[in-house]
Design a protein around this motif. Structure first.
Motif, PDB file in Angstrom:
ATOM      1  N   CYS A   3     -20.661  33.380  25.677  1.00  0.00           N
ATOM      2  CA  CYS A   3     -20.327  33.654  24.281  1.00  0.00           C
ATOM      3  C   CYS A   3     -20.738  32.474  23.422  1.00  0.00           C
ATOM      4  O   CYS A   3     -20.684  31.327  23.865  1.00  0.00           O
ATOM      5  CB  CYS A   3     -18.821  33.903  24.156  1.00  0.00           C
ATOM      6  SG  CYS A   3     -18.299  34.274  22.481  1.00  0.00           S
ATOM      7  N   SER A   4     -21.150  32.726  22.189  1.00  0.00           N
ATOM      8  CA  SER A   4     -21.502  31.663  21.254  1.00  0.00           C
ATOM      9  C   SER A   4     -20.903  31.981  19.891  1.00  0.00           C
ATOM     10  O   SER A   4     -20.914  33.133  19.463  1.00  0.00           O
ATOM     11  CB  SER A   4     -23.026  31.549  21.138  1.00  0.00           C
ATOM     12  OG  SER A   4     -23.371  30.507  20.260  1.00  0.00           O
ATOM     13  N   ARG A   5     -20.357  30.964  19.221  1.00  0.00           N
ATOM     14  CA  ARG A   5     -19.818  31.116  17.866  1.00  0.00           C
ATOM     15  C   ARG A   5     -20.892  30.674  16.893  1.00  0.00           C
ATOM     16  O   ARG A   5     -21.437  29.589  17.002  1.00  0.00           O
ATOM     17  CB  ARG A   5     -18.579  30.249  17.688  1.00  0.00           C
ATOM     18  CG  ARG A   5     -17.963  30.374  16.318  1.00  0.00           C
ATOM     19  CD  ARG A   5     -16.667  29.555  16.261  1.00  0.00           C
ATOM     20  NE  ARG A   5     -16.001  29.739  15.000  1.00  0.00           N
ATOM     21  CZ  ARG A   5     -15.990  28.832  14.029  1.00  0.00           C
ATOM     22  NH1 ARG A   5     -16.604  27.678  14.188  1.00  0.00           N
ATOM     23  NH2 ARG A   5     -15.359  29.078  12.910  1.00  0.00           N
ATOM     24  N   TYR A  33     -30.923  35.303  21.391  1.00  0.00           N
ATOM     25  CA  TYR A  33     -29.695  34.902  22.087  1.00  0.00           C
ATOM     26  C   TYR A  33     -29.444  35.818  23.284  1.00  0.00           C
ATOM     27  O   TYR A  33     -29.076  35.368  24.364  1.00  0.00           O
ATOM     28  CB  TYR A  33     -28.483  34.926  21.143  1.00  0.00           C
ATOM     29  CG  TYR A  33     -28.337  33.673  20.327  1.00  0.00           C
ATOM     30  CD1 TYR A  33     -27.721  32.545  20.854  1.00  0.00           C
ATOM     31  CD2 TYR A  33     -28.796  33.611  19.020  1.00  0.00           C
ATOM     32  CE1 TYR A  33     -27.570  31.390  20.112  1.00  0.00           C
ATOM     33  CE2 TYR A  33     -28.652  32.458  18.264  1.00  0.00           C
ATOM     34  CZ  TYR A  33     -28.043  31.352  18.818  1.00  0.00           C
ATOM     35  OH  TYR A  33     -27.899  30.212  18.081  1.00  0.00           O
ATOM     36  N   VAL A  38     -26.847  35.285  26.378  1.00  0.00           N
ATOM     37  CA  VAL A  38     -25.589  35.357  25.631  1.00  0.00           C
ATOM     38  C   VAL A  38     -25.142  36.816  25.580  1.00  0.00           C
ATOM     39  O   VAL A  38     -25.898  37.701  25.179  1.00  0.00           O
ATOM     40  CB  VAL A  38     -25.753  34.783  24.205  1.00  0.00           C
ATOM     41  CG1 VAL A  38     -24.504  35.009  23.372  1.00  0.00           C
ATOM     42  CG2 VAL A  38     -26.104  33.307  24.273  1.00  0.00           C
ATOM     43  N   VAL A  41     -21.351  37.251  20.626  1.00  0.00           N
ATOM     44  CA  VAL A  41     -21.340  36.215  19.598  1.00  0.00           C
ATOM     45  C   VAL A  41     -20.131  36.451  18.701  1.00  0.00           C
ATOM     46  O   VAL A  41     -19.706  37.585  18.503  1.00  0.00           O
ATOM     47  CB  VAL A  41     -22.633  36.180  18.743  1.00  0.00           C
ATOM     48  CG1 VAL A  41     -23.826  35.780  19.570  1.00  0.00           C
ATOM     49  CG2 VAL A  41     -22.887  37.489  18.043  1.00  0.00           C
TER      50      VAL A  41
END
Length: 69
Positions: A3-5, A33, A38, A41
């Motif tokens: 996961c990416s913020r 991504y 990923v 998000v």
């Protein structure tokens, strides 16, 4: 699961850990991504007002959200 913020600014210049540009460019950035592994998000819609934030969210949903085409 990865996961990416990310911050999101539609039609503005990109910064580190942000999505920005036209709706088509944002779709391409999200695809990159995904290809990097990923799975999710978390988007932070940066704005000066609640109305501006809501418009950005609606634009993303209508024009940039993956799986909408």
């Amino acid at each position: 699961t990865v996961c990416s913020r990310l911050h999101i600014n539609i039609a503005e210049e990109s910064t580190a850990k942000s999505l920005s540009g036209t709706p088509e460019q944002i779709r391409g950035q999200l695809q990159a991504y995904k290809l990097a592994g990923v799975d999710y998000v978390i988007l932070y819609f940066d704005s000066e007002s609640a109305g501006e934030r809501e418009r950005g969210m609606q634009t993303f949903q209508k024009e940039s959200m993956p799986g909408r085409d």
